[in-house]
Design a protein around this motif. Sequence first.
Motif, PDB file in Angstrom:
ATOM      1  N   THR A  23      -1.576   0.755  -9.783  1.00  0.00           N
ATOM      2  CA  THR A  23      -0.896  -0.257  -8.838  1.00  0.00           C
ATOM      3  C   THR A  23      -1.084  -1.625  -9.478  1.00  0.00           C
ATOM      4  O   THR A  23      -0.277  -2.428  -9.359  1.00  0.00           O
ATOM      5  CB  THR A  23      -1.391  -0.150  -7.350  1.00  0.00           C
ATOM      6  N   LEU A  24      -2.312  -2.077  -9.901  1.00  0.00           N
ATOM      7  CA  LEU A  24      -2.396  -3.087 -10.611  1.00  0.00           C
ATOM      8  C   LEU A  24      -1.511  -3.526 -12.061  1.00  0.00           C
ATOM      9  O   LEU A  24      -0.782  -4.485 -11.687  1.00  0.00           O
ATOM     10  CB  LEU A  24      -3.839  -3.329 -11.002  1.00  0.00           C
ATOM     11  N   ILE A  25      -1.373  -2.416 -12.405  1.00  0.00           N
ATOM     12  CA  ILE A  25      -0.419  -2.588 -13.609  1.00  0.00           C
ATOM     13  C   ILE A  25       0.914  -2.902 -13.172  1.00  0.00           C
ATOM     14  O   ILE A  25       1.645  -3.817 -13.588  1.00  0.00           O
ATOM     15  CB  ILE A  25      -0.539  -1.321 -14.683  1.00  0.00           C
ATOM     16  N   ILE A  26       1.459  -2.091 -12.317  1.00  0.00           N
ATOM     17  CA  ILE A  26       2.694  -2.236 -11.847  1.00  0.00           C
ATOM     18  C   ILE A  26       2.937  -3.623 -11.213  1.00  0.00           C
ATOM     19  O   ILE A  26       3.972  -4.340 -11.387  1.00  0.00           O
ATOM     20  CB  ILE A  26       3.264  -1.315 -10.692  1.00  0.00           C
ATOM     21  N   GLY A  33       2.368 -13.606  -6.507  1.00  0.00           N
ATOM     22  CA  GLY A  33       1.140 -14.279  -6.659  1.00  0.00           C
ATOM     23  C   GLY A  33      -0.246 -13.369  -7.100  1.00  0.00           C
ATOM     24  O   GLY A  33      -0.154 -12.271  -6.802  1.00  0.00           O
ATOM     25  N   LEU A  34      -0.754 -13.891  -7.715  1.00  0.00           N
ATOM     26  CA  LEU A  34      -1.923 -13.395  -7.987  1.00  0.00           C
ATOM     27  C   LEU A  34      -3.018 -12.629  -6.666  1.00  0.00           C
ATOM     28  O   LEU A  34      -3.333 -11.686  -6.926  1.00  0.00           O
ATOM     29  CB  LEU A  34      -3.064 -13.873  -8.952  1.00  0.00           C
ATOM     30  N   THR A  35      -3.250 -13.612  -5.719  1.00  0.00           N
ATOM     31  CA  THR A  35      -3.732 -13.057  -4.410  1.00  0.00           C
ATOM     32  C   THR A  35      -3.052 -11.932  -3.875  1.00  0.00           C
ATOM     33  O   THR A  35      -4.093 -10.919  -3.765  1.00  0.00           O
ATOM     34  CB  THR A  35      -3.763 -14.231  -3.568  1.00  0.00           C
ATOM     35  N   ALA A  36      -1.783 -12.043  -3.940  1.00  0.00           N
ATOM     36  CA  ALA A  36      -1.114 -10.689  -3.398  1.00  0.00           C
ATOM     37  C   ALA A  36      -1.243  -9.517  -4.216  1.00  0.00           C
ATOM     38  O   ALA A  36      -1.423  -8.330  -3.612  1.00  0.00           O
ATOM     39  CB  ALA A  36       0.552 -10.971  -3.399  1.00  0.00           C
ATOM     40  N   VAL A  37      -1.404  -9.676  -5.368  1.00  0.00           N
ATOM     41  CA  VAL A  37      -1.721  -8.650  -6.405  1.00  0.00           C
ATOM     42  C   VAL A  37      -2.895  -7.996  -6.119  1.00  0.00           C
ATOM     43  O   VAL A  37      -3.019  -6.829  -6.056  1.00  0.00           O
ATOM     44  CB  VAL A  37      -1.356  -8.839  -7.802  1.00  0.00           C
ATOM     45  N   THR A  41      -3.784  -4.158  -4.544  1.00  0.00           N
ATOM     46  CA  THR A  41      -4.287  -3.044  -5.208  1.00  0.00           C
ATOM     47  C   THR A  41      -5.622  -2.747  -4.764  1.00  0.00           C
ATOM     48  O   THR A  41      -5.969  -1.483  -4.471  1.00  0.00           O
ATOM     49  CB  THR A  41      -4.934  -3.879  -6.596  1.00  0.00           C
ATOM     50  N   ILE A  42      -6.595  -3.517  -3.802  1.00  0.00           N
ATOM     51  CA  ILE A  42      -7.703  -3.184  -3.175  1.00  0.00           C
ATOM     52  C   ILE A  42      -7.317  -2.396  -1.973  1.00  0.00           C
ATOM     53  O   ILE A  42      -7.789  -1.276  -1.644  1.00  0.00           O
ATOM     54  CB  ILE A  42      -8.372  -4.593  -2.527  1.00  0.00           C
TER      55      ILE A  42
END
Length: 87
Positions: A23-26, A33-37, A41-42
């Motif tokens: 999921t993180l890679i996708i 935004g980085l926070t949304a990613v 992922t978590i």
Amino acid sequence: MYISSRAALIRNLGIALLNGAITLIILLIAPLGLTAVIINTILIAVASFVNATVGDAVVNFLQPSQIKTLQAEIITQQSQVTKESKK
């Protein structure tokens, strides 16, 4: 198939981490935004772990040995109720 609870925990953590990494890679490719990613992922990793653990519980519950144990408990409880009602 019997699997110890420790082995199931390790397997479920592996599943969760793998799903989280994918999921993180996708998501890093997507323009978010980085926070949304990170939050997404978590959440995917936690959901994967919970789903795998619930699946293990269902499979364990449906094992023939577990069904026999439950039947024995029901018979024991019924005999206790019968003894108490005779008093």
